[in-house]
Write an enzyme that holds these catalytic residues in place. Structure first.
Site, PDB file in Angstrom:
ATOM      1  N   GLU A 111      -9.733 -23.122  41.965  1.00  0.00           N
ATOM      2  CA  GLU A 111      -8.431 -22.471  41.848  1.00  0.00           C
ATOM      3  C   GLU A 111      -7.333 -23.529  41.786  1.00  0.00           C
ATOM      4  O   GLU A 111      -6.851 -23.986  42.839  1.00  0.00           O
ATOM      5  CB  GLU A 111      -8.180 -21.590  43.070  1.00  0.00           C
ATOM      6  N   HIS A 130      -8.737 -21.321  51.333  1.00  0.00           N
ATOM      7  CA  HIS A 130      -7.836 -20.883  50.262  1.00  0.00           C
ATOM      8  C   HIS A 130      -6.584 -21.763  50.265  1.00  0.00           C
ATOM      9  O   HIS A 130      -6.081 -22.163  51.322  1.00  0.00           O
ATOM     10  CB  HIS A 130      -7.440 -19.412  50.460  1.00  0.00           C
TER      11      HIS A 130
END
Ligand code: PEP
Length: 231
Positions: free
Chosen positions: A153, A84
């Site tokens: 993302e 992430h």
């Protein structure tokens, strides 16, 4: 509509009671709570599937503060978020560490949700994404890569970053198609998705689902989002 919805709770909510309430309404989503809630949530039958936000990069036990794949497996975890951007950019998690975590997640039979995304949107985005994909998936066989999901993302679209705005479906699609031209696996979009814009992304056949941060930790908002998805 058969789309994948991943809820990344990050460091929320602040009590187990709230976590349980949120989990109960997160039907059909892959919910990635903080580690400390996994055990209690694993006892609740809500239709949600458990994921983890991270995994230790090796099984060697001398790692202060880490949680092993075996521990996660025992708690019923099926998916693991890998790389992430908050870990890459705020904690300095390197491509090499991300690659090790990805390999270990596969050894433990989790479905990795591999996050990639450029920090700034300019003409260099393709080169950036290609480099990140190459280093993240380095050394994996075609069979192993097929077991993964990618979450595209763009860092500038993640709601916790100053000035963040959701990507437009058109630009997200440009990136998703570019990613799929390198690794043709399912790609989710993540970055300021909420109940109002979720349909714009998931109505695109090339986008297999969404990874939701902020909007997944408000009970009402997440119920609305899930209702939109199921319409
Ligand atoms: C995320 O952090 O993965 C994310 C998508 O967050 P948000 O939805 O809050 O932008």
């Amino acid at each position: 509509m058969n789309k994948i919805i991943v809820a990344n709770w990050k460091m929320n909510p602040s009590t187990l009671k709230e976590a349980e309430e949120l989990f109960r309404v997160s039907t059909n989503a892959i919910v990635c709570p903080p580690f400390v809630y996994l055990e209690e949530l694993s006892k609740i039958k809500s239709g949600a599937i458990l994921g983890a936000q991270d995994i230790a990069f090796s099984d060697e036990p001398g790692q202060t503060g880490e949680v092993s794949g075996e521990m996660l497996r025992q708690l019923g975890v099926k998916y693991v978020i890998i790389g992430h951007s908050e870990r890459r950019w705020r904690l300095g998690e390197s491509d090499e560490i991300v690659n090790k975590k990805l390999k270990l997640a596969l050894v433990h039979n989790f479905t990795p949700i591999v996050c990639i995304g450029e920090k700034v949107r300019d003409e260099s985005f393709r080169g950036f994404l290609k480099g990140q994909i190459d280093s993240t998936f380095d050394g994996l066989s075609g069979e192993q890569i097929k077991k993964c999901l990618i979450a595209y993302e763009p860092v500038w679209a993640i709601s916790t970053n100053p000035g963040a705005e959701p990507d437009t479906p058109e630009t997200a699609l440009e990136s998703v198609n570019f990613i799929k031209s390198i690794v043709n696996i399912k790609v989710l979009y993540g970055g300021s998705v909420d109940s109002k814009n979720v349909k714009d992304f998931i109505s695109l056949p090339e986008i297999s689902g969404v990874l939701v941060g902020g909007a997944s930790v408000s009970k009402e908002e997440f119920i609305n989002l899930l209702n939109e998805v199921s319409k």
